[in-house]
Design a protein around this motif. Structure first.
Motif, PDB file in Angstrom:
ATOM      1  N   ASN A 119       0.833  -1.183   0.074  1.00  0.00           N
ATOM      2  CA  ASN A 119       0.063   0.059   0.088  1.00  0.00           C
ATOM      3  C   ASN A 119       0.704   1.386  -0.182  1.00  0.00           C
ATOM      4  O   ASN A 119       0.653   2.270   0.673  1.00  0.00           O
ATOM      5  CB  ASN A 119      -1.110   0.093   1.276  1.00  0.00           C
ATOM      6  CG  ASN A 119      -1.996  -0.941   1.307  1.00  0.00           C
ATOM      7  OD1 ASN A 119      -2.410  -1.384  -0.014  1.00  0.00           O
ATOM      8  ND2 ASN A 119      -2.675  -1.249   2.075  1.00  0.00           N
ATOM      9  N   LEU A 121       2.220   4.663  -1.989  1.00  0.00           N
ATOM     10  CA  LEU A 121       1.420   5.606  -2.723  1.00  0.00           C
ATOM     11  C   LEU A 121       2.344   5.617  -4.267  1.00  0.00           C
ATOM     12  O   LEU A 121       3.392   5.836  -4.020  1.00  0.00           O
ATOM     13  CB  LEU A 121       1.391   7.082  -2.379  1.00  0.00           C
ATOM     14  CG  LEU A 121       0.553   7.298  -1.183  1.00  0.00           C
ATOM     15  CD1 LEU A 121       0.447   8.466  -0.425  1.00  0.00           C
ATOM     16  CD2 LEU A 121      -0.773   6.596  -1.143  1.00  0.00           C
ATOM     17  N   PRO A 122       1.858   5.052  -5.145  1.00  0.00           N
ATOM     18  CA  PRO A 122       2.755   5.059  -6.431  1.00  0.00           C
ATOM     19  C   PRO A 122       3.367   6.286  -7.098  1.00  0.00           C
ATOM     20  O   PRO A 122       4.264   6.348  -7.708  1.00  0.00           O
ATOM     21  CB  PRO A 122       1.613   4.369  -7.312  1.00  0.00           C
ATOM     22  CG  PRO A 122       0.386   4.543  -6.928  1.00  0.00           C
ATOM     23  CD  PRO A 122       0.234   4.648  -5.483  1.00  0.00           C
ATOM     24  N   ALA A 123       2.810   7.397  -6.626  1.00  0.00           N
ATOM     25  CA  ALA A 123       3.074   8.672  -7.377  1.00  0.00           C
ATOM     26  C   ALA A 123       4.155   9.219  -6.335  1.00  0.00           C
ATOM     27  O   ALA A 123       4.889  10.209  -6.865  1.00  0.00           O
ATOM     28  CB  ALA A 123       2.050   9.611  -7.279  1.00  0.00           C
ATOM     29  N   LEU A 124       4.594   8.667  -5.086  1.00  0.00           N
ATOM     30  CA  LEU A 124       5.548   9.211  -4.285  1.00  0.00           C
ATOM     31  C   LEU A 124       6.922   8.261  -4.446  1.00  0.00           C
ATOM     32  O   LEU A 124       6.759   7.147  -4.713  1.00  0.00           O
ATOM     33  CB  LEU A 124       5.075   9.258  -2.878  1.00  0.00           C
ATOM     34  CG  LEU A 124       4.445  10.482  -2.456  1.00  0.00           C
ATOM     35  CD1 LEU A 124       3.332  10.827  -3.543  1.00  0.00           C
ATOM     36  CD2 LEU A 124       3.872  10.264  -1.023  1.00  0.00           C
ATOM     37  N   GLU A 128       9.633   9.619   0.014  1.00  0.00           N
ATOM     38  CA  GLU A 128       8.482  10.403   0.444  1.00  0.00           C
ATOM     39  C   GLU A 128       7.332   9.514   0.903  1.00  0.00           C
ATOM     40  O   GLU A 128       6.581   9.940   1.864  1.00  0.00           O
ATOM     41  CB  GLU A 128       7.938  11.231  -0.833  1.00  0.00           C
ATOM     42  CG  GLU A 128       8.754  12.207  -1.345  1.00  0.00           C
ATOM     43  CD  GLU A 128       8.403  12.530  -2.762  1.00  0.00           C
ATOM     44  OE1 GLU A 128       9.019  13.589  -3.290  1.00  0.00           O
ATOM     45  OE2 GLU A 128       7.859  11.917  -3.464  1.00  0.00           O
ATOM     46  N   VAL A 132       5.381   9.658   4.991  1.00  0.00           N
ATOM     47  CA  VAL A 132       3.886  10.231   5.040  1.00  0.00           C
ATOM     48  C   VAL A 132       3.692  10.295   6.316  1.00  0.00           C
ATOM     49  O   VAL A 132       2.756  11.366   6.701  1.00  0.00           O
ATOM     50  CB  VAL A 132       3.111   9.175   4.192  1.00  0.00           C
ATOM     51  CG1 VAL A 132       1.610   9.112   4.680  1.00  0.00           C
ATOM     52  CG2 VAL A 132       3.340   9.171   2.594  1.00  0.00           C
ATOM     53  N   LEU A 135       4.339  13.503   7.646  1.00  0.00           N
ATOM     54  CA  LEU A 135       3.695  14.594   7.146  1.00  0.00           C
ATOM     55  C   LEU A 135       2.038  14.652   7.531  1.00  0.00           C
ATOM     56  O   LEU A 135       1.710  15.703   7.873  1.00  0.00           O
ATOM     57  CB  LEU A 135       3.412  14.249   5.464  1.00  0.00           C
ATOM     58  CG  LEU A 135       4.878  14.345   4.842  1.00  0.00           C
ATOM     59  CD1 LEU A 135       4.802  13.828   3.459  1.00  0.00           C
ATOM     60  CD2 LEU A 135       5.622  15.909   4.830  1.00  0.00           C
ATOM     61  N   ILE A 136       1.647  13.273   7.961  1.00  0.00           N
ATOM     62  CA  ILE A 136       0.192  13.601   8.357  1.00  0.00           C
ATOM     63  C   ILE A 136       0.419  14.056   9.925  1.00  0.00           C
ATOM     64  O   ILE A 136      -0.646  14.833  10.408  1.00  0.00           O
ATOM     65  CB  ILE A 136      -0.250  12.032   8.515  1.00  0.00           C
ATOM     66  CG1 ILE A 136      -0.431  11.350   7.186  1.00  0.00           C
ATOM     67  CG2 ILE A 136      -1.531  12.031   9.469  1.00  0.00           C
ATOM     68  CD1 ILE A 136      -0.997   9.893   7.179  1.00  0.00           C
ATOM     69  N   ARG A 141       7.941  19.414   5.454  1.00  0.00           N
ATOM     70  CA  ARG A 141       8.287  18.194   4.487  1.00  0.00           C
ATOM     71  C   ARG A 141       9.801  18.042   4.579  1.00  0.00           C
ATOM     72  O   ARG A 141      10.094  17.201   4.461  1.00  0.00           O
ATOM     73  CB  ARG A 141       7.832  18.723   3.094  1.00  0.00           C
ATOM     74  CG  ARG A 141       8.119  17.282   1.862  1.00  0.00           C
ATOM     75  CD  ARG A 141       7.195  17.342   0.761  1.00  0.00           C
ATOM     76  NE  ARG A 141       6.513  18.708   0.680  1.00  0.00           N
ATOM     77  CZ  ARG A 141       6.509  19.508  -0.491  1.00  0.00           C
ATOM     78  NH1 ARG A 141       7.194  19.226  -1.447  1.00  0.00           N
ATOM     79  NH2 ARG A 141       5.988  20.715  -0.464  1.00  0.00           N
ATOM     80  N   ARG A 180       8.229   3.047   6.654  1.00  0.00           N
ATOM     81  CA  ARG A 180       6.979   4.133   6.829  1.00  0.00           C
ATOM     82  C   ARG A 180       6.259   3.861   7.961  1.00  0.00           C
ATOM     83  O   ARG A 180       5.917   4.590   9.054  1.00  0.00           O
ATOM     84  CB  ARG A 180       6.136   4.198   5.758  1.00  0.00           C
ATOM     85  CG  ARG A 180       4.653   4.752   5.663  1.00  0.00           C
ATOM     86  CD  ARG A 180       4.047   4.665   4.405  1.00  0.00           C
ATOM     87  NE  ARG A 180       3.291   3.274   4.519  1.00  0.00           N
ATOM     88  CZ  ARG A 180       2.475   2.845   3.666  1.00  0.00           C
ATOM     89  NH1 ARG A 180       2.170   3.728   2.493  1.00  0.00           N
ATOM     90  NH2 ARG A 180       2.100   1.635   3.707  1.00  0.00           N
TER      91      ARG A 180
END
Ligand code: ATP
Ligand code: MG
Lengths: 254, 379
Positions: A119, A121-124, A128, A132, A135-136, A141, A180
């Motif tokens: 799980n 995030l494919p764009a990060l 990054e 997460v 960041l949450i 950043r 993560r």
């Protein structure tokens, strides 16, 4: 008040726990937990009354045949699913008493997750992704990424910081997921079949990593697994079948 | 979190572009069609607005719109002049006649017969020739689009002749005029000449144009004229809107455009909504993972709305740009001239796009919120 209690607990050194008996130091404490999916007459009972104590500072494996309720149990323990009945206390917080919002914040601050399907995030990028949870939590950043880089180093991915998940092997993706899960230093880590999608070697690497990096005094690690090859990594093995706990083995590690 | 939302959105280039395309498509369809519709509706009354020197149009009280006007008897002019508060009142002929060109071809034209003494209602801007030349015998002035229509591709040459009602007319000027609904050429001549150019009609005076005396309220004067003459007296704006209302109510044009515009909206909702919904569904696990890791439902809603607004804004901007390019590049085509984008339409389209993306995201939001966070553990 609750926060104060939690803070105090954070500094309580994990007492050496001999077995999974009830005790105030348990990170997870379940009493008579049941879970029914569907309606009262035609639903299925995924959990039929579970009592469980999980001590901090250890890796607890949750094993059993498919459909016996392992995922359901850790979903409840992680505050993602509400039990039908029973009492769940995690890190001193009683879930039934937490409002929706505080439960979400509690999860964000105290629980780390490792999923079978990663799980990410494919764009990060890997870095990054691992950042997460920070960041949450509202960290800037740049700071978050700097702190995360160290954790990525610890999971052996210091050279893959800027790769996208699609450019990483399954084992590497799972290590990103572990970074993560740990980056915000949670006191409870739940892993559902972290090795199921991996070959034997990558599976072992992941388990060794969890053993070496994740298990810390004051942090409880729960790993659901099918995979008997990784049983030796656990401090304790909780055997489940048909929605109940059958027995608990301490597996003395050498 | 906003940063993550934007990364998620732009991460999959093709879906991202697909989303924007949907909104762009809807924007172009709606803004362009509404603009053309409004432009065409405005054309139905454009000849009314072109008359700047008079305040009030007096006409038969059964008139429904500018193109269908019975003549008034000549002595009605005197009655209007007799109404207190009238500064001046003059005759105006407006009708359609057939003009025969030198080569034998003929065209229907809109003919204005202007008061001989004042030339009230004359065009404001001349492109070639001089308005004063209209006083010469047989003189007519034509609008630019009309010239192109009558003599396509030919340079402007004054002095060329045409025939109306077997009477010779001489072109003395070319002027600017707003495009009429029918896109027919517009010819201006003196009222007395119109009498020769128009096949015999009992009463030639279509309208009486009235200027209110200084300090006299136009509306009050209208009422007074109506009272004293029994004719209809309307301000320029009133007559303009009366004409537009007639076309709205009595032609299929609004229905046609309404269908296109509605289709634009529906297609926009369908394309943008469906793509966005699918986009969210595919990201359900990602949202689930974020929820598990401590992102509240409120912040998830914020993320999805942000994604939707970004898509909406980009798609809308590109769409408005394309529409502007369309009108810009068709501006020189005679029968499209004068059509343009109205800022009100841009605002309206923007509102419609906002509705589209919000509708689209509501579905997605609902789906994300009702999904059990525990799906993150499902394979
Ligand atoms: N969302 C759900 N709706 C209905 N039934 C469910 C749901 N989740 C789980 N179940 C049922 O509850 C029981 C326990 O499921 P669970 O996923 O906890 O098993 P598991 O031990 O994790 O199995 P596996 O080893 O295959 O992952 C199963 O019978 C399953 O079909
Ligand atoms: Mg499972």
């Amino acid at each position: 008040m609750l926060g104060l209690l939690r803070k105090q607990q954070r500094f309580t050194p994990a007492a050496p726990v001999a077995s999974h008996e009830a005790g105030p130091t348990a990170a997870v404490h379940c009493r008579g937990v049941t879970k029914r999916f569907g309606s009262a007459d035609s639903g299925t009972w995924a959990l039929r009354g579970v009592d469980l104590e999980v001590p901090p500072g250890q890796m607890t494996l949750l094993v059993g045949p498919s459909g016996c309720g392992k995922t359901t149990l850790i979903s409840i323990v992680a505050g993602l699913l509400e039990p039908t009945a029973g009492e769940v206390q995690v890190l001193g917080a009683e879930f039934a008493r937490l409002s929706g919002g505080s439960l979400v914040r509690f999860r964000g601050a105290n629980i780390g997750f490792v999923f079978q399907q990663y799980n990410l995030l494919p764009a990060l990028t890997a870095l990054e992704n691992a950042a997460v949870p920070l960041l949450i939590a509202g960290q800037v950043r740049r700071q978050a990424l700097a702190k995360t880089a160290a954790v990525m180093e610890a999971v052996g991915l210091g050279d893959k910081l800027h790769s996208l998940p699609s450019q990483l092997s399954g084992g590497q993706q799972q290590r990103v997921a572990i970074a993560r899960a740990l980056v915000h230093e949670p006191r409870l880590l739940v892993c559902d079949e972290p090795t199921a999608a991996l070959d034997a070697d990558s599976g072992r690497t992941v388990m060794e990593l969890l053993r070496r990096v994740a298990v810390q005094p004051g942090r409880a690690v729960i790993v659901v697994t099918h995979d008997s090859r990784v049983f030796s990594f656990g401090d304790a093995i909780v055997h489940m079948s048909d929605g109940r706990i059958d027995r608990i083995d301490g597996s003395p590690r050498v | 979190m906003h940063w993550i939302a934007l990364k998620m959105l732009t991460g999959d280039r093709s879906k991202y572009l697909g989303l924007i395309f949907g909104v762009t498509f809807a924007t172009v369809l709606m803004s362009q069609q509404v603009s053309i519709f409004v432009g065409i509706m405005a054309r139905t009354g454009s000849q009314i607005l072109d008359v700047r020197d008079a305040d009030i149009w007096v006409m038969d009280n059964k008139v429904r719109y500018i193109d269908e006007v019975p003549g008034l008897r000549d002595n009605e002019l005197l009655r209007v002049r007799g109404v207190p508060g009238v500064d001046w009142a003059v005759k105006l002929y407006k009708g359609q006649v057939r003009a025969r060109l030198a080569d034998g071809n003929f065209r229907n034209v809109i003919l204005f017969g202007l008061d001989d003494a004042t030339l009230a209602g004359a065009p404001e801007t001349m492109v070639a020739g001089d308005l004063a030349d209209l006083r010469r015998p047989d003189a007519v002035i034509i609008d630019t689009a009309g010239y192109e229509y009558m003599w396509p591709g030919e340079p402007v040459v004054l002095g060329r002749t045409l025939e109306m009602n077997d009477r010779r007319a001489v072109l003395v000027g070319v002027c600017k005029a707003s495009a009429p609904f029918t896109t027919l050429p517009i010819l201006y001549t003196r009222y007395s000449e119109a009498g020769r150019f128009v096949p015999k009609e009992r009463h030639l005076m279509s309208f009486v144009l009235v200027k209110a005396a200084a300090g006299v309220e136009t509306q009050t004067l209208c009422s007074r004229i109506e009272e004293q003459t029994g004719h209809s007296a309307l301000t320029r704006d009133q007559f303009f809107w009366k004409t537009i209302r007639y076309f709205l109510a009595s032609t299929g044009i609004p229905v046609n455009f309404g269908i296109t515009i509605t289709l634009g909206f529906i297609i926009g909702v369908a394309i943008a909504g469906q793509t966005f919904y699918l986009f969210t569904i595919e990201n359900l696990r990602q949202f689930g993972a974020l929820k598990a890791m401590g992102v509240s439902n409120g912040r998830i809603v914020g993320m999805i709305l942000l994604q939707a607004l970004v898509v909406g804004l980009l798609g809308y901007s590109i769409g408005v740009g394309l529409t502007a390019i369309f009108f810009e590049s068709t501006g020189h085509i005679t029968h499209l001239a004068g059509l343009h984008m109205y800022w009100q339409i841009m605002l309206g389209t923007g509102a419609a796009v906002l509705v589209i993306v919000v509708l689209a995201s509501l579905l997605s939001i609902r789906r994300v919120l009702v999904t059990e966070t525990a799906i993150v553990f499902r394979t």
